[in-house]
Design a protein around this motif. Sequence first.
Motif, PDB file in Angstrom:
ATOM      1  N   GLN A   1     -31.197  -6.051 -60.989  1.00 49.30           N
ATOM      2  CA  GLN A   1     -31.610  -5.249 -62.154  1.00 49.30           C
ATOM      3  C   GLN A   1     -30.908  -3.900 -62.210  1.00 49.30           C
ATOM      4  OE1 GLN A   1     -36.006  -6.046 -61.203  1.00 49.30           O
ATOM      5  NE2 GLN A   1     -36.033  -5.617 -63.403  1.00 49.30           N
TER       6      GLN A   1
ATOM      7  N   CYS B   1     -41.778  -6.347 -67.306  1.00 48.00           N
ATOM      8  CA  CYS B   1     -40.599  -6.242 -66.439  1.00 48.00           C
ATOM      9  C   CYS B   1     -39.866  -4.957 -66.798  1.00 48.00           C
ATOM     10  CB  CYS B   1     -39.698  -7.444 -66.675  1.00 48.00           C
ATOM     11  SG  CYS B   1     -38.168  -7.403 -65.721  1.00 48.00           S
ATOM     12  N   LEU B   2     -39.400  -4.248 -65.783  1.00 48.23           N
ATOM     13  CA  LEU B   2     -38.683  -2.999 -66.056  1.00 48.23           C
ATOM     14  C   LEU B   2     -37.424  -3.250 -66.888  1.00 48.23           C
ATOM     15  CD1 LEU B   2     -39.062  -1.190 -62.613  1.00 48.23           C
ATOM     16  CD2 LEU B   2     -40.293  -0.742 -64.741  1.00 48.23           C
TER      17      LEU B   2
ATOM     18  N   HIS C   1     -41.728 -13.479 -59.413  1.00 48.26           N
ATOM     19  CA  HIS C   1     -40.986 -12.816 -60.494  1.00 48.26           C
ATOM     20  C   HIS C   1     -39.656 -12.271 -59.961  1.00 48.26           C
ATOM     21  CE1 HIS C   1     -41.045 -10.006 -64.178  1.00 48.26           C
ATOM     22  NE2 HIS C   1     -40.069  -9.526 -63.429  1.00 48.26           N
ATOM     23  N   GLU C   2     -39.705 -11.624 -58.785  1.00 48.48           N
ATOM     24  CA  GLU C   2     -38.481 -11.033 -58.215  1.00 48.48           C
ATOM     25  C   GLU C   2     -37.497 -12.102 -57.759  1.00 48.48           C
ATOM     26  OE1 GLU C   2     -37.892  -8.091 -58.816  1.00 48.48           O
ATOM     27  OE2 GLU C   2     -39.943  -7.561 -59.341  1.00 48.48           O
TER      28      GLU C   2
ATOM     29  N   HIS D   1     -35.502 -13.146 -60.570  1.00 48.29           N
ATOM     30  CA  HIS D   1     -34.408 -12.212 -60.884  1.00 48.29           C
ATOM     31  C   HIS D   1     -33.153 -12.549 -60.075  1.00 48.29           C
ATOM     32  CE1 HIS D   1     -35.919  -9.263 -63.687  1.00 48.29           C
ATOM     33  NE2 HIS D   1     -36.981  -8.972 -62.960  1.00 48.29           N
TER      34      HIS D   1
ATOM     35  N   ILE E   1     -42.932  -5.702 -63.416  1.00 49.85           N
ATOM     36  CA  ILE E   1     -42.368  -6.147 -62.154  1.00 49.85           C
ATOM     37  C   ILE E   1     -40.852  -6.025 -62.157  1.00 49.85           C
ATOM     38  CG2 ILE E   1     -42.381  -7.994 -60.454  1.00 49.85           C
ATOM     39  CD1 ILE E   1     -44.774  -9.187 -61.970  1.00 49.85           C
TER      40      ILE E   1
END
Length: 202
Positions: free
Chosen positions: A73, A113-114, A155-156, A159, A202
């Motif tokens: 991210q 999510c950021l 979630h991570e 990513h 997240i």
Amino acid sequence: MVSVRPRRLLMGRSDDFVTGFTMTLLQVLRYPDPRLRHRARPVERVDDEVRRLIDDLFETMYDAPGVGLAAVQVSVDRRVVVVDASEDKSAPLTLVNPEILGREGEEESQEGCLSVPGVYEMVRRAERIRFRALDRDGVPFEADAEGLLAVCIQHECDHLEGRLFVDYLSELKRRRIRKRLEKQRRQGVEAPAPKRREGTVI
Ligand code: NI
């Protein structure tokens, strides 16, 4: 060498995350940036450079605020994730090369999510997971997680595969979100600060 971040001093901010080391706030990529679709590469050795990345990820995550952040991210193509699912920033968890070994049950919770600011949607995931990873010293460990922590880790890990929580939504919803964020970017709108009560960012 110990130094203090000038930004903190200038802003006169009292912060509970003062460590005495210089850290950097990293810029978080926003959907639909194609770099969020990269599959991150494994970390071969957890060295000082990786630990610096970990520190910067925590700093950026806490500042946002969010409860998880993956290196992809912030345009770093490495399998590094930080998570803190506690209410009071008391449970920082570093995951290098994380792998989910088992999943059990199902639950639906509201996620944000950021990288998708201002969007909160229900996502169905496993209720409990078993996972393994390397810690910030490169030591392997295995553990179980449930509830919010399990959601964060899933979630991570998504990513790291270039997958986003909006991928679980309908095509129509995803298109609407994409259009809204593209419009915000064209207009130079700052990302709204996440509000925890709206969902987990997240
Ligand atoms: Ni996210």
